[in-house]
Design an enzyme around this catalytic site. Sequence first.
Site, PDB file in Angstrom:
ATOM      1  N   LYS A  89       0.847  -1.198   0.000  1.00  0.00           N
ATOM      2  CA  LYS A  89       0.000   0.000   0.000  1.00  0.00           C
ATOM      3  C   LYS A  89       0.881   1.245   0.000  1.00  0.00           C
ATOM      4  O   LYS A  89       1.940   1.257   0.635  1.00  0.00           O
ATOM      5  CB  LYS A  89      -0.913  -0.037   1.230  1.00  0.00           C
ATOM      6  CG  LYS A  89      -1.998   1.031   1.252  1.00  0.00           C
ATOM      7  CD  LYS A  89      -2.937   0.835   2.450  1.00  0.00           C
ATOM      8  CE  LYS A  89      -3.988   1.919   2.554  1.00  0.00           C
ATOM      9  NZ  LYS A  89      -4.917   1.718   3.683  1.00  0.00           N
ATOM     10  N   SER A 164      -9.832   1.812   2.766  1.00  0.00           N
ATOM     11  CA  SER A 164      -8.956   2.568   1.891  1.00  0.00           C
ATOM     12  C   SER A 164      -7.929   1.702   1.155  1.00  0.00           C
ATOM     13  O   SER A 164      -7.326   2.150   0.190  1.00  0.00           O
ATOM     14  CB  SER A 164      -8.215   3.631   2.691  1.00  0.00           C
ATOM     15  OG  SER A 164      -7.408   3.009   3.682  1.00  0.00           O
ATOM     16  N   SER A 188     -10.060  -0.615   6.930  1.00  0.00           N
ATOM     17  CA  SER A 188      -9.490  -0.471   5.592  1.00  0.00           C
ATOM     18  C   SER A 188      -8.798  -1.698   5.005  1.00  0.00           C
ATOM     19  O   SER A 188      -8.472  -1.699   3.823  1.00  0.00           O
ATOM     20  CB  SER A 188      -8.511   0.699   5.566  1.00  0.00           C
ATOM     21  OG  SER A 188      -9.225   1.892   5.464  1.00  0.00           O
TER      22      SER A 188
END
Length: 502
Positions: A89, A164, A188
Site C-alpha cells: 500500500k 482505503s 481499511s
Amino acid sequence: MFVDSHYIRSFESNIVMIKELHEKLVNKEISAVALAEKYFAIIAEKDKNLNAYLTLTKELALAQARKVDEKIAAGEEIGILEGIPGAVKDNLCVAGVRATAGSKILDNYIAPYDAGVVTSLKEAGAVILGKVNMDEFAMGSSTEKSAYGATKNPVDLERVPGGSSGGSAAAVASGEAVWALGTDTGGSIRQPASFCGVVGLKPTYGRVSRYGAMAMASSLDQIGPITMNVEDAAIILGAISGESKMDGTSAKSPAKDYTQYLTGKVRGLRIGIVREYIDGLGEGPKKSILAVIETYKKLGAEIKEIELPYAKYALPVYYIIMPCEVSSNLARFDGIKYGMRAVDHVNSVLDFVPEDRNLIETYLDSRRFGLGAEVKRRIMLGTYALSSGYYDAYYLRAQKVRTLIKQDFEKAFAEVDLILTPTTPTPAFKIGEKTADPLEMYLADIFTITANIVGVPAISVPGPLVEVDGVPLPQGFQLMAKWFDEENLLRTAHAYEIADKA
Ligand code: GLN
C-alpha cells in the site's frame, strides 16, 4: 459487467497460492525472475481497467528475484516467501520508491527508508512488485478518494473495491499480486477484502510494527495482509509481526509460524454472535451470514448470543478520536518538510505571480492545493474537537466511551472465544453511489471500526456470495478474537474456508 476469471477460480477451488508457488520454485518449474515477469505481464494487461498500481518497482523486484534464483541454482534451501511477488500500500515506505499515500501533497515524495514490515518482507525474500492505490491518507471506504483516480473492483468494474486499501484488495483479487499489505484504522483492510472476495487480516494493535507507515490515527492504525486465502494471510503475518524497537507501541511478543494453528478443528470453540447485527441486515447479506453460522455449527463450534451494549457508539467515538489524531499527524505535511511546495504550484495556477510568499502563506497554500476535501474535513473536525473548551466535551468523553466499549469486549470474551459479525452491511456498492454524502460512506465501516477502537485482531473471510440485481457479489464475514489470539482467529477462519470449499 466484467467478471474476472481469476476471482471465480479462487472462489470455487481452494488454491493455496503461496505454498503452490513455493513448490514450483523449489522444483524449478518456474524461476523467480520468470514469476515476477509473469506478474508484470498480468499487471500490464489488467491494470489498464483496474488502476490498482500507482508505482511499479520492476528493477527492485527483478533484483530480488535474481537473488532467489541464485540461491536455488546453488542448491540452497529457500524460505516460504522467497520469490513470492506482492504489492505494498502506498502509505508504507519502500526505500528509494515514491510514496504518495494517494495524496497530491506527496506527489514527488521518495521514501528515504523501508517501513518495518517492508524490511521484514525483504528479509523473508518476498518480491515487491509495486505500490498500490488507496484513499488519500487512508481516509475513505471506496478508493474513490485517491488523488490518482479510483481503483475498480475486479469482480465488477462498475463497483468500488472498498477502501482505503482498495488497490491492495483489487491487486490480489485480480491476480496482479499474490499478497498485498494494507493498513486498517477503521476497517481499511477488512472492508475491501469483503468487497473483492479475498481475505483481509487486521492484527492486534501492537502485533505489527507501524514504523514507516504514514500515520493516520496512531492509536487505531495497524498493518496487515490481504491474500487469496487464510493460510497465505498466516504466512505473511508470521513474516511481518514481532517486537520492534522503532515502534514504542509494538508488543513484546515474538513472531511465530501461524500456519501451525490451521488444523481445521473448531470443535468446542465458543463463537459469539450479536442478534441486532444480523437482524438489521438486508435479505442477501443476512442469508450469507446465517449460512456461515450453520457451517460453524456443523463443524462443532458452539454458537452463543452475546451483547455488546456500548459497541453501537463505536462509530461516533471513532469519528471523534480519529480526526483528532489525524489533525495532529497530518500537521507535518506543510510543503516544507515533505513533498509538494505550493510556491511552484501557485505560480502555475494563478494568473499573477504572488510575490514574497512568507512561510505561513507557503504552509497554507501547500495544504490548500495539496490536500483533498475529505482530508481537510477531518483535519478541521479534529482541530475543532481538540480546541480549548471543546476538548473535554468531545475528545475526553470519546476516550471514556472507548473504555466502556473495551469493557464490553472483556466481558464478552469471558463467555466466548470469538465474535462473528458481517464485515460489511452490503456487498460492494457502485462507483459514485456514496461520494455525495460522507455519512453514508462512513456507515460502510459500522462492523469493522469496533475492533480498532478496542484493539482486538479481526479478519474478513469470503462468505457465500450475495446476489444484487442478478449479479453474484462477494460478501465477507468478520471474526474477532481476544487480544493477541491470532492463533484462534486464523484457525477458525481457515476451518470455514476449507469446509466451504470441500
Ligand atoms: N473507512 C474508514 C475511514 O474512512 C476507515 C479507514 C481506514 O481504516 N484507514 O476512516
